[in-house]
Scaffold this motif. Structure first.
Motif, PDB file in Angstrom:
ATOM      1  N   ALA A  41      39.975  41.763  46.343  1.00  0.00           N
ATOM      2  CA  ALA A  41      39.177  40.533  45.919  1.00  0.00           C
ATOM      3  C   ALA A  41      37.849  40.312  46.068  1.00  0.00           C
ATOM      4  O   ALA A  41      37.157  39.581  44.927  1.00  0.00           O
ATOM      5  N   ARG A  42      37.105  40.876  46.928  1.00  0.00           N
ATOM      6  CA  ARG A  42      35.803  40.719  47.030  1.00  0.00           C
ATOM      7  C   ARG A  42      35.253  41.395  46.105  1.00  0.00           C
ATOM      8  O   ARG A  42      34.022  41.309  45.897  1.00  0.00           O
ATOM      9  N   SER A  43      35.851  42.563  45.430  1.00  0.00           N
ATOM     10  CA  SER A  43      35.086  43.264  44.385  1.00  0.00           C
ATOM     11  C   SER A  43      35.503  42.452  42.926  1.00  0.00           C
ATOM     12  O   SER A  43      34.800  43.014  42.000  1.00  0.00           O
ATOM     13  N   CYS A  44      36.100  41.470  42.756  1.00  0.00           N
ATOM     14  CA  CYS A  44      36.257  40.947  41.411  1.00  0.00           C
ATOM     15  C   CYS A  44      35.146  40.087  41.124  1.00  0.00           C
ATOM     16  O   CYS A  44      34.321  39.467  41.984  1.00  0.00           O
ATOM     17  N   LEU A  49      38.895  41.832  34.138  1.00  0.00           N
ATOM     18  CA  LEU A  49      40.547  41.755  34.154  1.00  0.00           C
ATOM     19  C   LEU A  49      40.861  42.682  35.262  1.00  0.00           C
ATOM     20  O   LEU A  49      40.661  43.898  35.342  1.00  0.00           O
ATOM     21  N   VAL A  50      41.536  41.982  36.091  1.00  0.00           N
ATOM     22  CA  VAL A  50      42.194  42.499  37.345  1.00  0.00           C
ATOM     23  C   VAL A  50      43.397  42.469  37.906  1.00  0.00           C
ATOM     24  O   VAL A  50      44.145  41.628  37.338  1.00  0.00           O
ATOM     25  N   THR A  51      43.839  43.224  38.696  1.00  0.00           N
ATOM     26  CA  THR A  51      44.934  43.055  39.269  1.00  0.00           C
ATOM     27  C   THR A  51      44.998  43.022  40.802  1.00  0.00           C
ATOM     28  O   THR A  51      44.407  43.733  41.320  1.00  0.00           O
ATOM     29  N   VAL A  52      45.374  41.709  41.414  1.00  0.00           N
ATOM     30  CA  VAL A  52      45.226  41.400  42.983  1.00  0.00           C
ATOM     31  C   VAL A  52      46.597  41.303  43.458  1.00  0.00           C
ATOM     32  O   VAL A  52      47.558  40.817  43.035  1.00  0.00           O
ATOM     33  N   ASP A  79      38.863  38.372  50.778  1.00  0.00           N
ATOM     34  CA  ASP A  79      38.546  37.187  49.760  1.00  0.00           C
ATOM     35  C   ASP A  79      39.790  36.406  49.351  1.00  0.00           C
ATOM     36  O   ASP A  79      40.890  37.053  49.485  1.00  0.00           O
ATOM     37  N   VAL A  80      39.319  35.526  48.970  1.00  0.00           N
ATOM     38  CA  VAL A  80      40.505  34.445  48.282  1.00  0.00           C
ATOM     39  C   VAL A  80      40.301  34.361  46.694  1.00  0.00           C
ATOM     40  O   VAL A  80      39.153  34.248  46.279  1.00  0.00           O
ATOM     41  N   VAL A  81      41.218  34.616  45.860  1.00  0.00           N
ATOM     42  CA  VAL A  81      41.142  34.202  44.599  1.00  0.00           C
ATOM     43  C   VAL A  81      41.870  32.967  44.326  1.00  0.00           C
ATOM     44  O   VAL A  81      43.179  32.855  44.605  1.00  0.00           O
ATOM     45  N   THR A  82      41.476  31.860  43.755  1.00  0.00           N
ATOM     46  CA  THR A  82      42.349  30.850  43.354  1.00  0.00           C
ATOM     47  C   THR A  82      43.217  30.943  42.045  1.00  0.00           C
ATOM     48  O   THR A  82      42.533  31.370  41.028  1.00  0.00           O
ATOM     49  N   ARG A 105      42.099  37.435  34.028  1.00  0.00           N
ATOM     50  CA  ARG A 105      40.693  37.602  34.046  1.00  0.00           C
ATOM     51  C   ARG A 105      40.124  36.454  34.959  1.00  0.00           C
ATOM     52  O   ARG A 105      40.409  35.503  34.905  1.00  0.00           O
ATOM     53  N   VAL A 106      39.007  37.038  35.662  1.00  0.00           N
ATOM     54  CA  VAL A 106      38.353  36.031  36.758  1.00  0.00           C
ATOM     55  C   VAL A 106      37.375  35.298  35.915  1.00  0.00           C
ATOM     56  O   VAL A 106      36.593  35.910  35.360  1.00  0.00           O
TER      57      VAL A 106
END
Length: 126
Positions: A41-44, A49-52, A79-82, A105-106
């Motif tokens: 998550a810290r690298s997003c 377009l990511v997979t976490v 890290d946190v992704v909402t 997508r972030v």
């Protein structure tokens, strides 16, 4: 076992004894994320377009006048992704403490990483 390996093993053991529960959980989540090949998550970053994968910390229904939303904070140890599902009040299985893998997508909202309407997979408990 060489002397260097033994010292390293002792240092890891002492660190695990002294670490808090939150630190140990973060290490376990990071390890699981790395093993699954997901993006930390810290690298997003915005637009990626990511997979976490991680554990849901909070799940909140936010009633809004135009469009209700279901929001959840996914923590992967870094890290946190909402996660935001638009127009949803409840999703079966989306609850605090649940392990989840999401793709999407972030975006950035108030300096926080957000994925709107992510594709998700509920993970089976270990």
């Amino acid at each position: 076992m060489t002397t260097g390996e033994r010292e390293s093993s002792i240092k890891r053991f002492l660190r695990r004894i002294a670490a808090s529960d939150a630190e140990l959980e973060a290490e376990d989540l990071q390890r699981g994320s790395a093993e699954s090949g997901c993006t930390p998550a810290r690298s997003c970053g915005r637009g990626q377009l990511v997979t976490v994968t991680g554990r849901l910390r909070t799940v909140v229904y936010t009633p809004r006048t135009n469009l209700p939303t279901l929001e959840a904070d996914l923590f992967d140890g870094t890290d946190v992704v909402t996660l935001v599902w638009l127009g949803r009040r409840h999703i079966a299985g989306i609850e605090p403490g649940r392990m989840l893998t999401v793709r999407g997508r972030v975006a950035m909202r108030d300096d926080r990483k957000v994925i709107y309407n992510p594709y998700y997979e509920l993970e089976t408990p270990r």
